[in-house]
Write a protein that holds these residues in place. Structure first.
Motif, short mmCIF file in Angstrom:
data_model
loop_
_atom_site.label_atom_id
_atom_site.label_comp_id
_atom_site.label_asym_id
_atom_site.label_seq_id
_atom_site.Cartn_x
_atom_site.Cartn_y
_atom_site.Cartn_z
N ARG B 631 -26.95 17.25 11.30
CA ARG B 631 -27.08 15.78 11.89
C ARG B 631 -28.46 15.12 11.94
O ARG B 631 -28.64 14.16 12.15
N GLY B 632 -29.59 16.10 11.78
CA GLY B 632 -31.03 15.51 12.17
C GLY B 632 -31.15 15.29 13.60
O GLY B 632 -31.75 14.34 14.03
N TRP B 633 -30.75 16.32 14.49
CA TRP B 633 -30.84 16.20 15.85
C TRP B 633 -31.96 17.23 16.36
O TRP B 633 -31.87 18.17 15.50
N THR B 634 -32.36 17.32 17.25
CA THR B 634 -33.40 18.48 17.89
C THR B 634 -32.16 19.72 18.40
O THR B 634 -31.04 19.38 18.34
N SER B 635 -32.71 20.66 18.56
CA SER B 635 -31.91 21.82 19.20
C SER B 635 -31.24 21.46 20.50
O SER B 635 -30.37 22.24 20.84
N ASP B 636 -31.69 20.54 21.11
CA ASP B 636 -30.91 20.02 22.33
C ASP B 636 -30.29 18.86 22.06
O ASP B 636 -29.46 18.20 22.86
N GLY B 637 -29.78 18.71 20.90
CA GLY B 637 -28.59 17.61 20.24
C GLY B 637 -29.02 16.21 20.60
O GLY B 637 -28.31 15.39 20.55
N VAL B 638 -30.58 15.87 20.42
CA VAL B 638 -31.05 14.55 20.32
C VAL B 638 -31.37 14.09 19.16
O VAL B 638 -32.41 14.81 18.46
N PRO B 639 -30.99 12.77 18.61
CA PRO B 639 -31.56 12.43 17.32
C PRO B 639 -33.08 12.26 17.31
O PRO B 639 -33.63 11.91 18.36
N THR B 640 -33.47 12.90 16.25
CA THR B 640 -34.99 12.81 16.11
C THR B 640 -35.40 11.35 15.68
O THR B 640 -34.69 10.75 15.35
N VAL B 641 -36.93 11.24 15.95
CA VAL B 641 -37.36 9.80 15.50
C VAL B 641 -37.34 9.60 14.14
O VAL B 641 -36.98 8.62 13.63
N GLU B 642 -37.45 10.87 13.28
CA GLU B 642 -37.46 10.62 11.69
C GLU B 642 -36.03 10.10 11.39
O GLU B 642 -35.88 9.40 10.54
N LYS B 643 -35.04 10.74 12.07
CA LYS B 643 -33.65 10.39 11.69
C LYS B 643 -33.33 8.87 12.09
O LYS B 643 -32.85 8.06 11.67
N LEU B 644 -33.85 8.27 13.23
CA LEU B 644 -33.69 6.97 13.55
C LEU B 644 -34.49 6.11 12.74
O LEU B 644 -33.75 4.90 12.43
N LEU B 645 -35.66 6.68 12.35
CA LEU B 645 -36.33 5.89 11.02
C LEU B 645 -35.61 5.50 9.89
O LEU B 645 -35.40 4.64 9.26
N ASP B 646 -35.12 6.90 9.58
CA ASP B 646 -34.26 6.77 8.42
C ASP B 646 -33.09 5.90 8.28
O ASP B 646 -32.67 5.17 7.45
N LEU B 647 -32.47 5.92 9.47
CA LEU B 647 -31.27 5.05 9.60
C LEU B 647 -31.51 3.45 9.90
O LEU B 647 -30.55 2.79 9.93
N GLY B 648 -32.97 3.27 10.18
CA GLY B 648 -33.31 1.89 10.52
C GLY B 648 -32.65 1.51 11.80
O GLY B 648 -32.50 0.23 12.14
N ILE B 649 -32.40 2.29 12.81
CA ILE B 649 -32.27 1.92 14.22
C ILE B 649 -33.49 2.31 15.25
O ILE B 649 -33.17 2.86 16.33
N ASP B 650 -34.36 2.23 14.55
CA ASP B 650 -35.81 2.63 15.69
C ASP B 650 -36.18 1.58 16.25
O ASP B 650 -37.29 0.95 16.12
#
Lengths: 65, 663
Positions: B631-650
């Motif tokens: 899902r593009g999350w950290t090992s702690d289950g948090v969406p990464t900055v890269e993922k948020l940028l990619d999805l346009g919800i940054d």
């Protein structure tokens, strides 16, 4: 012996797809059956014999909430 | 098909072999022989009203004219579809039709095909409308036979015959499904365009009609959603050891037939027709029970109408160990009346019952309730206490998460045991499926954003029965695609059931039948028809992915969005008690040996429970790693900055929050 979804099942001459479904207690109606990769039409379960040594995949789809 | 049931006939000199009782019209179509027919459709029963499909049959003894649409083939015959006698008959009918409806293209086309250009007759009541109703009756028959309604019918006689709603008034029972308009061959019935002004109303309607057609043709033999709704799953889940019994300890019970869908079909469901949640739904799986006399509570003795029960309400009852259909209907009614969810009520009551049997609770602590498994009367009393906000109901009504803490702090109960058997995640009670044998489904419940609900992903069959997703990566892919896909229904305010509770006839031949690609295409068209924006499966999933990740961040802000919040009670992953283990000992012993590499020989049941638990808990952690990665999350289950940028919800506050949590 045949394999059904990876599990071994006894084979006997004339055993049909319907027999296999019954024996496995597969009660779900939305099934897709493949024998050695070949699709068995839903209307042919009673008349399709499963050959000895066959790999049978009986794919259950999803339903419900 | 057994060969003995096949029959070979000759149509216009061409041999054709068909199943016995196939109509001549159907047999002719299979070999490409055209027979005109106005009132025929494979969506309704033969009607033999227009008489255009008349053919001449020779059975070896005599020849006779028959209507081909309702003539069943039962012995070898020879059929002529355009003999002199047939054509003379057909032409006369078409001349009469042409006289009455001279401008209807369908009629003039059929007439031309039969060599008729001008009618011999003059009809005093000729209807010059090019979209005139030709009285084929398809509309009223699809309404009655296909949709199980009776909104329109013929009225008047002879030349005054027409199709009308009763008393020429708008019928409140019409669900607006559009089937009559869709099947009308002349355009006499049309749908008024939606006041919401979709971009392409026709595209929306066609997407919907495809599902309606499938419901008409296949629902009876598939899930029977219109007959019994999701209740059909009770006996199925029991057969696969997936029906929760006594707080998810077991997956089947000998008394399940007492609450099976057949019991409700035969003795309870009073509506002999589908009952949709909203107008236009032709799956219409809601059910109703009329005139049910209540035995308890504020309405005791009154006859009421009960909406349900659905599968989850029935599964909730087995989960409480109660196999009494009257109880199911009563608790269903009072949950609805008090505004409680039957899933939450039944799961938390099952927890209370196990606590009672385990000695965590007694009838002093419950304020007098004796509530072991199977105690339906006590469960109903608890329900009324919750509804009234009294006594033990004030504790129970706050849910399992609260009770776990309360029982540990006030009754000295073992918090670890309560965590193991308290079936909730993120504070929400589990819905009614046993997940012990499906790691993917354990993730489906544990990682779900709203809490322990299966509506993000129901993967048990794919995982446990089909064995289609054996690796962690396979399971992670399923736990990416299906939650994203099913989130899309929520985005659009759609029910998920028409997606996969009826199946297109060619679904088995697609690459990914579990996704029901034909229906996904329908949803693409639905979206495009409403908005004007073309879509693909990937673009729909992408929409959801944005929202899903945004929701995960929202969870994070509310204190629920990290790995520690995706934990599941061990009852969800494996047998907590020796009793559970021993009830399926052969299965668990084999798993210890084959999956965990531990030889169970010589081990006590307590040791086996512990060994299996260690293995399964490790598996669950591996699963979380794989899903978070996918899902593009950290090992702690948090969406990464890269993922948020990619999805346009940054958005700045979103980025700030995830950065704070290592995203």
């Amino acid at each position: 012996m045949i394999s059904v979804n990876g599990e071994s099942l006894d084979w006997s001459p004339g055993k049909t797809v319907r027999d296999v479904i019954r024996e496995m207690n597969y009660r779900f109606p939305l099934l897709i059956v493949r024998i050695d990769g070949r699709l068995v039409p839903r209307g042919s379960y009673d008349s399709t014999a499963v050959p000895d040594g066959a790999e049978v995949d009986i794919i259950h789809l999803m339903s419900g909430g | 098909m057994d060969d003995r049931n096949m029959i070979t006939v000759e149509i216009d000199g061409k041999p054709v072999t068909v199943e016995q009782d196939t109509t001549i019209l159907e047999a002719a179509r299979r070999i490409g022989v055209f027979i005109p027919a106005l009132c025929s459709s494979d969506l309704v029963d033969p009607y033999a009203a227009c008489r255009l499909c008349v053919v001449e049959v020779d059975d070896g003894r005599r020849k006779k004219l028959v209507t081909s649409c309702n003539y069943p083939l039962r012995r070898p015959v020879s059929v002529e579809t355009s003999s002199e006698k047939v054509m003379r008959n057909r032409k006369t009918i078409l001349e009469m039709m042409l006289a009455r409806w001279p401008n209807v293209k369908l009629i003039s086309d059929l007439a031309a095909h039969a060599g008729v250009s001008e009618p011999r007759f003059i009809h005093p009541g000729a209807d010059l409308n090019p979209n005139a109703c030709v009285l084929c009756g398809l509309c009223m028959r699809i309404c009655e036979q296909g949709i199980w309604e009776n909104i329109i019918n013929f009225t008047g006689r002879g030349a005054d015959r027409s199709v009308r709603m009763p008393y020429d008034s708008r019928q409140p029972h019409c669900i607006g499904c559009g089937a009559c308009a869709e099947i009308c061959p002349t355009g006499a019935i049309t749908m008024a365009d939606d006041p919401n002004q979709p971009y392409d109303a026709e595209m929306v309607r066609r997407a919907g009609m495809r599902v309606t057609e499938e419901m008409i043709k296949y629902d009876d033999e598939q899930c029977d959603m219109r007959g019994v709704g999701t209740a059909h799953l009770v006996e199925i889940m029991d057969a696969y050891d997936l029906l929760p019994v006594m707080n998810y300890r077991f997956g089947a019970h000998e008394d399940t037939p007492k609450i099976s869908s057949d019991v409700f079909r035969q003795n309870y469901f009073s509506k002999g027709k589908p009952d949709g949640c909203w107008l236009g739904c032709t799956m219409a799986c809601a059910k109703a029970i009329e005139g049910f006399r209540l035995k308890t509570g504020p309405y005791r003795g009154e006859k009421v109408l009960v909406d349900g029960p659905e599968y989850e309400t029935l599964g909730g009852s087995s989960n409480m160990g109660v196999f009494d259909p009257d109880f199911v209907v009563e608790y269903n009614f009072y949950c609805d009346t008090y505004g409680l969810d039957t899933i939450s009520f039944s799961t938390m009551t099952a927890f209370i019952m196990e606590c009672y049997e385990a000695g965590v609770l007694d009838n002093v602590k419950t304020g007098g309730l004796e509530i072991p498994f199977g105690a339906g009367d006590a469960a109903l009393e608890l329900l009324h206490l919750i509804g009234r906000g009294e006594g033990f109901g004030l504790i129970a009504g706050r849910g399992i998460r609260y009770m776990k803490k309360y029982f540990a702090e006030n009754f000295g109960a073992d918090p670890a045991f309560l965590q193991d058997i308290g079936m909730e995640a993120k504070g929400m009670e589990y819905s009614e499926y046993v997940t012990k044998e499906s790691l993917a489904q354990q993730g489906g419940y544990g990682i779900a954003l709203k809490g322990a609900q299966h509506d993000e992903a129901w993967l048990i069959f794919m995982d446990m029965v089909n064995k289609q997703i054996p690796t962690f990566e396979d399971k992670a892919e399923a736990l990416h695609y299906f939650p994203m896909w099913r989130t899309w229904f929520g985005l659009c305010g759609l029910c998920k059931l028409p997606w996969n509770d009826v199946e297109p006839p060619d679904n088995a031949e697609t690459d990914e039948p579990a996704k029901v690609p034909g229906h996904v295409q329908g949803y693409c068209e639905f979206f495009e028809g409403v908005t004007g924006k073309p879509q693909t499966m990937d673009s729909l999933v992408r929409m959801s992915e944005k929202v899903y990740n945004f929701q995960r961040v929202f969870n994070l802000r509310m204190g629920f969005g990290r790995r520690e919040h995706d934990v599941i009670p061990y009852r969800s992953a494996g047998p907590v008690t020796v009793e559970e283990y021993e009830s399926r000992q052969e299965r668990y012993d084999a798993q210890l040996k084959e999956d965990a590499g531990i030889d169970p020989k010589g081990m006590s049941s307590v040791e086996k429970v512990a060994a299996l638990r260690k293995h399964r808990e490790k598996q669950y952690e591996h699963l979380l790693d794989a899903v978070y990665k996918r899902r593009g999350w950290t090992s702690d289950g948090v969406p990464t900055v890269e993922k948020l940028l990619d999805l346009g919800i940054d958005f700045p506050d979103v980025l700030e929050l995830v950065r704070k949590h290592g995203g």
